[in-house]
Design a protein around this motif. Structure first.
Motif, mmCIF file in Angstrom:
data_model
loop_
_atom_site.group_PDB
_atom_site.id
_atom_site.type_symbol
_atom_site.label_atom_id
_atom_site.label_comp_id
_atom_site.label_asym_id
_atom_site.label_seq_id
_atom_site.Cartn_x
_atom_site.Cartn_y
_atom_site.Cartn_z
ATOM 1 N N THR A 1 -4.437 -2.207 3.442
ATOM 2 C CA THR A 1 -3.176 -2.930 3.240
ATOM 3 C C THR A 1 -2.532 -2.608 1.904
ATOM 4 O OG1 THR A 1 -4.342 -4.753 2.159
ATOM 5 C CG2 THR A 1 -3.985 -4.930 4.529
ATOM 6 N N GLY A 2 -3.325 -2.118 0.955
ATOM 7 C CA GLY A 2 -2.876 -2.097 -0.432
ATOM 8 C C GLY A 2 -3.175 -3.436 -1.082
ATOM 9 N N GLY A 3 -3.182 -3.436 -2.403
ATOM 10 C CA GLY A 3 -3.515 -4.665 -3.112
ATOM 11 C C GLY A 3 -2.830 -4.704 -4.462
ATOM 12 N N SER A 4 -3.088 -5.753 -5.180
ATOM 13 C CA SER A 4 -4.168 -6.661 -4.867
ATOM 14 C C SER A 4 -3.790 -7.794 -3.923
ATOM 15 C CB SER A 4 -4.719 -7.273 -6.153
ATOM 16 O OG SER A 4 -3.705 -7.981 -6.862
ATOM 17 N N SER A 5 -2.479 -7.946 -3.634
ATOM 18 C CA SER A 5 -2.026 -9.062 -2.786
ATOM 19 C C SER A 5 -2.153 -8.692 -1.313
ATOM 20 C CB SER A 5 -0.580 -9.427 -3.130
ATOM 21 O OG SER A 5 -0.420 -9.684 -4.507
ATOM 22 N N SER A 6 -3.346 -8.338 -0.906
ATOM 23 C CA SER A 6 -3.587 -7.763 0.420
ATOM 24 C C SER A 6 -3.271 -8.733 1.547
ATOM 25 C CB SER A 6 -5.040 -7.295 0.515
ATOM 26 O OG SER A 6 -5.929 -8.352 0.164
ATOM 27 N N GLY A 7 -3.920 -9.887 1.539
ATOM 28 C CA GLY A 7 -3.702 -10.858 2.598
ATOM 29 C C GLY A 7 -2.271 -11.348 2.650
ATOM 30 N N ALA A 8 -1.602 -11.403 1.504
ATOM 31 C CA ALA A 8 -0.206 -11.825 1.460
ATOM 32 C C ALA A 8 0.657 -10.896 2.306
ATOM 33 C CB ALA A 8 0.290 -11.853 0.014
ATOM 34 N N GLY A 9 0.433 -9.589 2.146
ATOM 35 C CA GLY A 9 1.203 -8.624 2.922
ATOM 36 C C GLY A 9 0.972 -8.775 4.410
ATOM 37 N N VAL A 10 -0.268 -9.027 4.806
ATOM 38 C CA VAL A 10 -0.592 -9.139 6.226
ATOM 39 C C VAL A 10 0.007 -10.398 6.838
ATOM 40 C CG1 VAL A 10 -2.464 -9.272 7.908
ATOM 41 C CG2 VAL A 10 -2.698 -7.797 5.919
ATOM 42 N N THR A 11 -0.046 -11.511 6.122
ATOM 43 C CA THR A 11 0.502 -12.755 6.685
ATOM 44 C C THR A 11 1.995 -12.625 6.955
ATOM 45 O OG1 THR A 11 0.757 -13.697 4.455
ATOM 46 C CG2 THR A 11 -1.219 -14.320 5.691
ATOM 47 N N ALA B 1 4.782 -2.401 0.903
ATOM 48 C CA ALA B 1 5.106 -1.108 1.511
ATOM 49 C C ALA B 1 4.143 -0.761 2.629
ATOM 50 C CB ALA B 1 5.084 -0.017 0.443
ATOM 51 N N TRP B 2 2.848 -0.946 2.416
ATOM 52 C CA TRP B 2 1.860 -0.563 3.428
ATOM 53 C C TRP B 2 1.785 -1.542 4.589
ATOM 54 C CZ3 TRP B 2 -2.869 1.647 0.230
ATOM 55 C CH2 TRP B 2 -2.580 2.974 -0.122
ATOM 56 N N CYS B 3 2.413 -2.710 4.437
ATOM 57 C CA CYS B 3 2.454 -3.666 5.550
ATOM 58 C C CYS B 3 3.850 -3.755 6.168
ATOM 59 C CB CYS B 3 1.994 -5.048 5.087
ATOM 60 S SG CYS B 3 0.232 -5.144 4.705
ATOM 61 N N GLY B 4 4.797 -2.959 5.666
ATOM 62 C CA GLY B 4 6.113 -2.896 6.275
ATOM 63 C C GLY B 4 7.016 -4.072 6.010
ATOM 64 N N VAL B 5 6.893 -4.699 4.805
ATOM 65 C CA VAL B 5 7.745 -5.831 4.458
ATOM 66 C C VAL B 5 8.382 -5.566 3.093
ATOM 67 C CG1 VAL B 5 6.327 -7.414 5.808
ATOM 68 C CG2 VAL B 5 5.851 -7.153 3.370
ATOM 69 N N ILE C 1 1.722 8.039 -0.783
ATOM 70 C CA ILE C 1 0.893 8.345 0.388
ATOM 71 C C ILE C 1 0.973 7.203 1.389
ATOM 72 C CG2 ILE C 1 -0.739 9.788 -0.894
ATOM 73 C CD1 ILE C 1 -2.658 7.372 -0.966
ATOM 74 N N GLU C 2 0.651 7.508 2.654
ATOM 75 C CA GLU C 2 0.494 6.458 3.650
ATOM 76 C C GLU C 2 -0.884 5.807 3.477
ATOM 77 O OE1 GLU C 2 2.241 7.130 7.722
ATOM 78 O OE2 GLU C 2 2.183 9.215 7.029
ATOM 79 N N PRO C 3 -1.074 4.612 4.041
ATOM 80 C CA PRO C 3 -2.343 3.910 3.825
ATOM 81 C C PRO C 3 -3.538 4.652 4.392
ATOM 82 C CG PRO C 3 -0.990 2.764 5.447
ATOM 83 C CD PRO C 3 -0.125 3.798 4.822
ATOM 84 N N PRO C 4 -4.564 4.904 3.574
ATOM 85 C CA PRO C 4 -5.781 5.558 4.075
ATOM 86 C C PRO C 4 -6.603 4.607 4.941
ATOM 87 C CG PRO C 4 -5.566 5.749 1.675
ATOM 88 C CD PRO C 4 -4.604 4.701 2.125
ATOM 89 N N PRO D 1 -8.806 -6.786 4.458
ATOM 90 C CA PRO D 1 -7.814 -6.812 5.543
ATOM 91 C C PRO D 1 -7.315 -5.405 5.881
ATOM 92 C CG PRO D 1 -7.258 -8.366 3.785
ATOM 93 C CD PRO D 1 -8.341 -7.483 3.256
ATOM 94 N N SER D 2 -6.762 -5.255 7.075
ATOM 95 C CA SER D 2 -6.154 -3.981 7.458
ATOM 96 C C SER D 2 -4.681 -4.197 7.786
ATOM 97 C CB SER D 2 -6.881 -3.369 8.657
ATOM 98 O OG SER D 2 -6.871 -4.254 9.757
ATOM 99 N N THR D 3 -3.876 -3.177 7.547
ATOM 100 C CA THR D 3 -2.446 -3.314 7.799
ATOM 101 C C THR D 3 -2.153 -3.383 9.291
ATOM 102 O OG1 THR D 3 -0.294 -2.220 7.642
ATOM 103 C CG2 THR D 3 -2.229 -0.795 7.537
ATOM 104 N N PRO D 4 -1.275 -4.282 9.707
ATOM 105 C CA PRO D 4 -0.917 -4.372 11.124
ATOM 106 C C PRO D 4 -0.020 -3.229 11.591
ATOM 107 C CG PRO D 4 -0.428 -6.429 9.938
ATOM 108 C CD PRO D 4 -0.694 -5.376 8.910
ATOM 109 N N VAL D 5 0.495 -2.416 10.669
ATOM 110 C CA VAL D 5 1.420 -1.355 11.045
ATOM 111 C C VAL D 5 0.720 -0.271 11.861
ATOM 112 C CG1 VAL D 5 3.049 0.377 10.169
ATOM 113 C CG2 VAL D 5 2.823 -1.827 9.003
ATOM 114 N N TYR D 6 -0.584 -0.129 11.660
ATOM 115 C CA TYR D 6 -1.372 0.877 12.381
ATOM 116 C C TYR D 6 -2.450 0.157 13.194
ATOM 117 C CZ TYR D 6 0.707 3.904 8.782
ATOM 118 O OH TYR D 6 1.576 4.560 7.941
ATOM 119 N N PRO D 7 -2.089 -0.518 14.256
ATOM 120 C CA PRO D 7 -3.065 -1.336 14.995
ATOM 121 C C PRO D 7 -4.227 -0.508 15.514
ATOM 122 C CG PRO D 7 -1.043 -1.041 16.260
ATOM 123 C CD PRO D 7 -0.758 -0.536 14.893
ATOM 124 N N GLY D 8 -5.423 -1.051 15.312
ATOM 125 C CA GLY D 8 -6.625 -0.401 15.800
ATOM 126 C C GLY D 8 -7.151 0.714 14.928
#
Length: 418
Positions: free
Chosen positions: A125-135, A158-162, A344-347, A113-120
């Motif tokens: 997202t960071g992990g391991s709870s990647s999809g959780a952050g995005v939802t 943090a990387w998904c802004g929640v 760091i910010e998400p690579p 998954p990719s973080t929605p904070v940086y669209p496109g």
């Protein structure tokens, strides 16, 4: 609650390759769930669940092909059962790093998954709870259940802004959860706010939520300044310092302290092979039968646990116990220890194509989060309001004093939103 997320993102939040079927099943039974959730402290709250946590009727794949053909879970994990009894509705199971062994969110089986904070921009997202952050970030759900062994709730938060809360280990039952390292793992919550994290913790533990909001005025915070400045990139450090200034402006007291030993917690755990050794115990029979099905960035690291020496493991645990004592002394009298959640910010996802770079960024991502697991203290990440950027503020408390940390975090949230 918005459900307007594109099909590509939804596929990468996948429960598995059969996510669409399971999502359809959830929708078909939405009325049944809603009727059962008509009362209770979480009445109508919509949640997603990380794929390593048992939910009745779902396959607990832990994001791996190794478990994809296992029978569905016969019962909810106790934590899930308590949330369901409190009125929560479970919409979807979320993607994750395979067997939770990674801090970046990469999954070669079901997509990264990719973080929605940086669209496109296709950033991690960071992990391991990647999809959780995005939802949670997309508003698909109000909150999510994740697990945290080295930062796996707080990093994607943090990387998904929640917001993301890791309790003291043992606060929630670990039954019905596929483990990574039993002595370090804990379930936790990602949510749209600290206030909601507090409500979820109350529902999970049967306590009442404190109605009064603590005042930030007069609260004392400690910052391990040397450690933070040695490892934090400029943009993150600037946002962190601005947050501290905002706290001071509203009456908080912020004091610097040399706590460089916090970096030793992660190093000691790696030298003692704690995660690998404990993981290998659970995976030994699966590695013997299905080693080829493991992610090549996960299976070999688990298999390496077979060669961890007992005295190295024991010595590491002894030294970590001493660090825990030093930490407790250093934050005695303070409301919390404050740090950036991630230095760091998400690579970009493309930045981890090569294994060497992947491993380096993996360590960097959990530089500040992992010590809380190694010495077993509660920790929470709050999003900093930096437009177009994903930066978190992390507050860490004393072992077992989870309710106090949540109260302090509520005060921090209110201050930083004002």
């Amino acid at each position: 609650m918005s459900t307007g997320f594109d099909a590509d993102v939804r596929a990468r939040l996948a429960l598995r390759e059969t996510e669409s079927d399971r999502l359809a099943h959830a929708v078909l039974h939405w009325d049944d769930q809603a009727r059962g959730a008509s009362s209770g402290p979480l009445a109508g709250l919509v949640m997603s669940i990380k794929a390593n946590v048992d939910v009745e009727g779902w396959v607990t794949s832990a994001g791996s092909r190794v478990l994809r053909d296992e029978p569905v879970a016969a019962l909810d994990a106790p934590l899930i059962a308590s949330l369901r009894a409190a009125g929560a509705i479970f919409l979807a199971q979320t993607n994750m790093v395979e067997f939770a062994y990674g801090a970046l969110g990469q999954n070669s089986n079901f997509g990264t998954p990719s973080t929605p904070v940086y669209p496109g921009e296709a950033r991690l997202t960071g992990g391991s709870s990647s999809g959780a952050g995005v939802t949670v970030a997309l508003g698909v759900v109000d909150a999510a259940v994740g697990t945290d062994t080295s930062g796996s709730v707080r990093i994607p938060a943090a990387w998904c802004g929640v917001a993301g809360f890791k309790p003291t280990q043992g606060r929630y039952s670990d039954k019905g959860i596929v483990p990574l390292a039993l002595s370090l793992d804990t379930a936790g919550f990602l949510a749209s706010s600290v206030v909601l994290c507090d409500r979820l913790d109350a529902a999970a533990t049967g306590r009442m939520v404190e109605a009064a909001l603590p005042s930030i005025k007069g609260l004392r915070f400690v910052v391990p300044r040397d450690f933070v400045e040695a490892h934090t990139e400029p943009a993150v450090l600037s946002a962190f310092n601005a947050a501290l200034a905002a706290l001071v402006a509203q009456g908080a007291v912020v004091e610097d302290k040399n706590m460089a030993y916090l970096a030793d917690a992660g190093r000691l755990a790696r030298e003692g092979g704690i995660v690998a050794a404990e993981s290998f115990v659970w995976h030994q029979h699966l590695l013997a039968q299905r080693a080829a099905l493991y992610d090549p960035r996960v299976g070999p690291r688990i298999a390496a646990g077979e060669n961890i020496r007992a005295h190295d493991y024991i010595r590491a645990r002894e030294k970590l116990a001493l660090l825990a004592e030093a930490y407790a002394r250093d934050i005695d009298g303070y409301a919390a220890l404050l740090m950036p959640t991630i230095p760091i910010e998400p690579p970009l996802i493309s930045a981890i194509a090569e294994d060497e770079r992947y491993l380096a960024l993996n360590l960097q991502a959990m530089k500040f989060t992992e010590f809380a697991n190694r010495i077993n203290v509660p920790s929470i990440s709050l999003p900093l309001r930096s437009p177009g950027r994903a930066i978190g503020l992390m507050a860490n408390g004393l072992r077992g004093d989870d309710v106090r940390l949540l109260q302090v975090a509520r005060a921090l949230e209110a201050c930083l939103k004002s």
